[in-house]
Design an enzyme around this catalytic site. Structure first.
Site, PDB file in Angstrom:
ATOM      1  N   ASP A  53      39.204  32.341  38.305  1.00  0.00           N
ATOM      2  CA  ASP A  53      39.046  32.309  39.752  1.00  0.00           C
ATOM      3  C   ASP A  53      37.706  32.989  40.098  1.00  0.00           C
ATOM      4  O   ASP A  53      37.175  33.775  39.318  1.00  0.00           O
ATOM      5  CB  ASP A  53      40.230  33.065  40.380  1.00  0.00           C
ATOM      6  CG  ASP A  53      40.104  33.140  41.876  1.00  0.00           C
ATOM      7  OD1 ASP A  53      39.971  32.086  42.522  1.00  0.00           O
ATOM      8  OD2 ASP A  53      40.129  34.273  42.415  1.00  0.00           O
ATOM      9  N   ASP A  62      36.448  34.065  43.878  1.00  0.00           N
ATOM     10  CA  ASP A  62      36.465  35.061  44.946  1.00  0.00           C
ATOM     11  C   ASP A  62      37.575  36.090  44.692  1.00  0.00           C
ATOM     12  O   ASP A  62      38.740  35.720  44.529  1.00  0.00           O
ATOM     13  CB  ASP A  62      36.697  34.332  46.282  1.00  0.00           C
ATOM     14  CG  ASP A  62      36.292  35.189  47.462  1.00  0.00           C
ATOM     15  OD1 ASP A  62      35.514  36.139  47.286  1.00  0.00           O
ATOM     16  OD2 ASP A  62      36.780  34.916  48.578  1.00  0.00           O
ATOM     17  N   ASP A 100      42.982  36.774  41.181  1.00  0.00           N
ATOM     18  CA  ASP A 100      43.450  37.898  42.004  1.00  0.00           C
ATOM     19  C   ASP A 100      44.628  37.538  42.900  1.00  0.00           C
ATOM     20  O   ASP A 100      45.231  38.425  43.481  1.00  0.00           O
ATOM     21  CB  ASP A 100      42.306  38.413  42.887  1.00  0.00           C
ATOM     22  CG  ASP A 100      41.887  37.393  43.936  1.00  0.00           C
ATOM     23  OD1 ASP A 100      41.619  36.234  43.561  1.00  0.00           O
ATOM     24  OD2 ASP A 100      41.843  37.742  45.128  1.00  0.00           O
ATOM     25  N   LYS A 158      45.000  24.995  43.446  1.00  0.00           N
ATOM     26  CA  LYS A 158      45.999  25.991  43.078  1.00  0.00           C
ATOM     27  C   LYS A 158      46.865  26.288  44.297  1.00  0.00           C
ATOM     28  O   LYS A 158      46.311  26.362  45.387  1.00  0.00           O
ATOM     29  CB  LYS A 158      45.311  27.300  42.632  1.00  0.00           C
ATOM     30  CG  LYS A 158      44.459  27.171  41.389  1.00  0.00           C
ATOM     31  CD  LYS A 158      43.689  28.472  41.098  1.00  0.00           C
ATOM     32  CE  LYS A 158      42.359  28.558  41.789  1.00  0.00           C
ATOM     33  NZ  LYS A 158      41.511  29.687  41.383  1.00  0.00           N
TER      34      LYS A 158
HETATM   35 MG   LIG Z   1      40.591  34.609  44.470  1.00  0.00          MG
END
Ligand SMILES: [Mg+2]
Length: 270
Positions: free
Chosen positions: A11, A13, A220, A195
């Site tokens: 991922d 961000d 995250d 996702k």
């Molecule tokens: Mg993220």
């Protein structure tokens, strides 16, 4: 967790960068993957940027990458269309460069919904409709997409994120909220390609030619990254460097949780 993986789906961000700043240790982490023989793939729900634009953003963070290592929800959307409509078909869309380029690369003719019409095509010609994030989208753009979705009985949403976090700690409506407007008005449910939908993970495994046991997802967000892994049968590592859901219950469980990517696959202790 020991690194036993051929492919790491990363991922962006909240995992490699946050608010435009690199997460400390992220460049060394990506290098470590390469040294350990694991292919890093920049695996993003963001459909706005082209792979080259993602590479440029990674390079500004000191992370070296190639466009072929970028796997976006826009590319997954274009792939989903290939099974449903003929090559060369006109595809109505709202979204930015990343989606337009992915549609074109898959052999379609993208036509942007704009001001109550389709750019360069008639709405009656559209064989599909796709929604990707664009903060400049208008009511009339979504009206066109809604009418096409109603006529076809389906549409594609590059991801169902309800919200995007912004720097002041609050949020703005995300792509899923645009999709919700079209779904509500048309009565048609979207095919979601980002996702946590397992189809995005399966697309990446197919594209990079690895089995699910040979891949790991690192991110995250428990409701996108971790849930995608849980649904696709791929191991997950949850990093605490991005979004958190302090009031959440019933959380999908990651295989491992660490502070940040700086802690992952190190051979010497921190
Ligand atoms: Mg993220």
């Amino acid at each position: 967790m020991k690194n036993q993986f051929k492919l790491a789906l990363l991922d962006l961000d909240g995992t490699l960068w946050r608010d435009g700043q690199v997460i400390p240790g992220a460049p060394a982490f990506v290098e470590r993957l390469r040294e350990q023989g694991t292919q890093p793939v920049f695996f993003t729900n963001n459909s706005s940027r082209t792979p080259k634009e993602v590479v440029a953003a990674l390079e500004r963070c000191g992370i070296g990458a190639h466009p072929e290592e970028v796997c976006t929800s826009a590319q997954a959307a274009a792939h989903a269309l290939m099974a449903r409509i003929p090559a060369g078909s006109t595809v109505a869309y709202v979204g930015l460069n990343g989606l337009e380029e992915a549609l074109r690369a898959a052999g379609f003719t993208p036509a942007r919904a704009q001001g109550g019409n389709l750019h360069g095509a008639s709405p009656d010609d559209a064989a599909a409709a796709v929604i990707g994030m664009d903060q400049n989208v208008t009511y009339h753009d979504l009206a066109i997409i809604t009418r096409i979705a109603y006529r076809l009985g389906w549409f594609v949403l590059t991801n169902s994120d309800a919200r995007y976090p912004v720097a002041d700690g609050t949020f703005i409506p995300g792509n899923g909220s645009l999709g919700a407007l079209v779904e509500y008005a048309s009565g048609v449910r979207p095919i979601v390609t980002g996702k946590p939908d397992s189809s995005f993970v399966e697309f990446a495994l197919l594209r990079y030619g690895v089995k699910k046991e040979e891949a790991v997802i690192i991110g995250d967000n428990i409701y996108t990254d971790v849930l995608a892994g849980a649904q696709a049968g791929v191991k997950t590592i949850h990093v605490l460097s991005g979004v958190s859901f302090p009031d959440a219950t019933d959380l999908p469980q990651a295989d491992e949780t660490v502070e940040s990517v700086a802690n992952i696959f190190r051979q010497e202790p921190l």
